[in-house]
Design a protein around this motif. Structure first.
Motif, PDB file in Angstrom:
ATOM      1  N   GLY A 165      -6.686  14.956  -7.462  1.00  0.00           N
ATOM      2  CA  GLY A 165      -7.788  14.945  -6.505  1.00  0.00           C
ATOM      3  C   GLY A 165      -7.570  15.938  -5.370  1.00  0.00           C
ATOM      4  N   ASN A 166      -6.318  16.329  -5.114  1.00  0.00           N
ATOM      5  CA  ASN A 166      -6.045  17.346  -4.081  1.00  0.00           C
ATOM      6  C   ASN A 166      -6.730  18.654  -4.457  1.00  0.00           C
ATOM      7  OD1 ASN A 166      -2.557  16.722  -3.004  1.00  0.00           O
ATOM      8  ND2 ASN A 166      -4.413  15.522  -2.754  1.00  0.00           N
ATOM      9  N   ARG A 167      -7.194  19.369  -3.452  1.00  0.00           N
ATOM     10  CA  ARG A 167      -7.753  20.710  -3.666  1.00  0.00           C
ATOM     11  C   ARG A 167      -6.625  21.730  -3.638  1.00  0.00           C
ATOM     12  NH1 ARG A 167     -12.535  19.410  -5.750  1.00  0.00           N
ATOM     13  NH2 ARG A 167     -13.644  17.949  -4.409  1.00  0.00           N
ATOM     14  N   ILE A 168      -6.817  22.823  -4.402  1.00  0.00           N
ATOM     15  CA  ILE A 168      -5.814  23.889  -4.454  1.00  0.00           C
ATOM     16  C   ILE A 168      -6.347  25.106  -3.689  1.00  0.00           C
ATOM     17  CG2 ILE A 168      -4.438  25.371  -5.985  1.00  0.00           C
ATOM     18  CD1 ILE A 168      -5.051  23.300  -8.238  1.00  0.00           C
ATOM     19  N   TYR A 169      -5.514  25.670  -2.812  1.00  0.00           N
ATOM     20  CA  TYR A 169      -5.927  26.813  -1.997  1.00  0.00           C
ATOM     21  C   TYR A 169      -4.895  27.948  -2.087  1.00  0.00           C
ATOM     22  CZ  TYR A 169      -8.684  23.184   0.409  1.00  0.00           C
ATOM     23  OH  TYR A 169      -9.530  22.157   0.716  1.00  0.00           O
ATOM     24  N   VAL A 170      -5.369  29.173  -1.842  1.00  0.00           N
ATOM     25  CA  VAL A 170      -4.449  30.303  -1.660  1.00  0.00           C
ATOM     26  C   VAL A 170      -4.838  31.069  -0.394  1.00  0.00           C
ATOM     27  CG1 VAL A 170      -3.779  30.725  -4.065  1.00  0.00           C
ATOM     28  CG2 VAL A 170      -5.837  31.830  -3.152  1.00  0.00           C
ATOM     29  N   THR A 171      -3.849  31.724   0.204  1.00  0.00           N
ATOM     30  CA  THR A 171      -4.117  32.604   1.343  1.00  0.00           C
ATOM     31  C   THR A 171      -4.367  34.022   0.817  1.00  0.00           C
ATOM     32  OG1 THR A 171      -1.780  33.196   1.647  1.00  0.00           O
ATOM     33  CG2 THR A 171      -2.567  31.265   2.846  1.00  0.00           C
TER      34      THR A 171
END
Ligand SMILES: [Mg+2]
Length: 326
Positions: A165-171
């Protein structure tokens, strides 16, 4: 070539130009003494840089090698949500001019000065003191860098904290470093300008520190998205679904390089769905690229949703893929 004692004295002078209060004793005694803030824990990361493995003198100016060397360590500290305190540098340097490209060019002292300049200007920018190290003769230029950082006790962001359920992000944007490397392999002359992130990558320390209270898992992208996301999945015992069209691709790169190219030193992190993650942190673009899933739902840890709307397993082909082409 170089005189070891002179070089140590030279490095010591340069190191104290960026003295910081967390280093109670720097270069000049048997050990360095560090003073982490009360209630903080130490973070320690080590990296080895070897001529013709991690850099090529013909491609990478000495200042870029020094910069990349320290970036690797600082980026690891950023990936834990930490702040760097001090670094330690051990250098193996060739004495016989027949042995390496660096010395073949008769630039040893100049090369060392350039290397130190690249490393120490980045150190100064992030208030990291060079607090010790060693020098030895070696077959090829070898630089071992240790970076020590700190986080409040128990608050470091680990790879193991992601949950379904966690969202995945990148910088930032991905694949830029690999795109340059590909051109270098193809024999294209590339100007190593300061703004080129292959030569002068930016460790995301401010972003990492900001995320310390919000991210559930984090890693820096040193080997490539497909490999580094797999590390999060493995350590967190979860699966992941990412969407191809959401992945931020660097200028000059493509999806393939963004997925599998290494050395971007951007951060990959996860956060609960309800946690508000802004589109920019400390001036760095943040992009949501997917979601952590229950591993029972998938045959392989990472699935990628393609343009055709179909998900398929994403192979882990990171940095090694490029190395083998040498
Ligand atoms: Mg790392």
């Amino acid at each position: 070539v170089y005189k070891e004692r002179n070089l140590i004295a030279h490095i010591r002078r340069l190191a104290f130009a960026s003295a910081v209060k967390s280093v109670a004793q720097g270069i000049g005694d048997d050990c360095a003494i560090l003073r982490p803030a009360p209630g903080y824990e130490l973070l320690i990361t080590t990296d080895l840089f070897v001529e013709n493995v991690h850099f090529r003198p013909a491609w990478h100016p000495a200042a870029s090698v020094g910069h990349r060397c320290l970036t690797r360590g600082l980026s690891d500290i950023a990936a834990m949500g930490g702040e760097p305190l001090a670094c330690f540098l051990s250098l193996g340097l060739p004495e016989d001019s027949s042995q390496t490209e660096v010395t073949q060019k008769q630039v040893t002292q100049k090369w060392i000065n350039g290397f130190l300049k690249g490393l120490l200007s980045l150190a100064k920018r992030h208030k990291v003191q060079l607090a010790g190290g060693d020098i030895s003769s070696a077959r090829q230029v070898t630089a071992d860098i240790v970076v020590i950082g700190q986080t409040p006790a128990g608050k470091a962001i680990l790879r193991s904290g992601a949950s379904p359920g966690n969202r995945i992000y990148v910088t930032g944007a991905l694949g830029g470093s690999a795109a340059i490397l590909k051109q270098l392999y193809a024999g294209k002359p590339i100007k190593p300008t300061r703004s080129n992130t292959h030569f002068y990558p930016v460790p995301r320390l401010e972003v990492g520190a900001w995320l310390r209270k919000r991210a559930t898992a984090m890693i820096d992208l040193s080997d490539g998205l497909s490999v580094d996301l797999a590390h999060i999945c493995k350590e967190s015992q979860v699966a992941a679904l990412i969407t191809a069209k959401l992945i931020p691709i660097a200028k000059g790169a493509n999806l393939e390089l963004a997925l599998h190219g290494g050395e971007d030193y951007e951060l990959l992190f996860t956060a609960p769905r309800r946690t508000k993650i802004p589109g920019q942190i400390a001036g760095v673009k943040i992009t949501e690229i997917g979601e952590i899933r229950n591993p029972a739902d998938y045959s392989s840890a990472i699935q990628i949703l393609g343009q055709n709307g179909k998900a398929k397993p994403l192979a882990q082909r990171g940095w090694e893929h490029f190395r083998k082409k040498r």
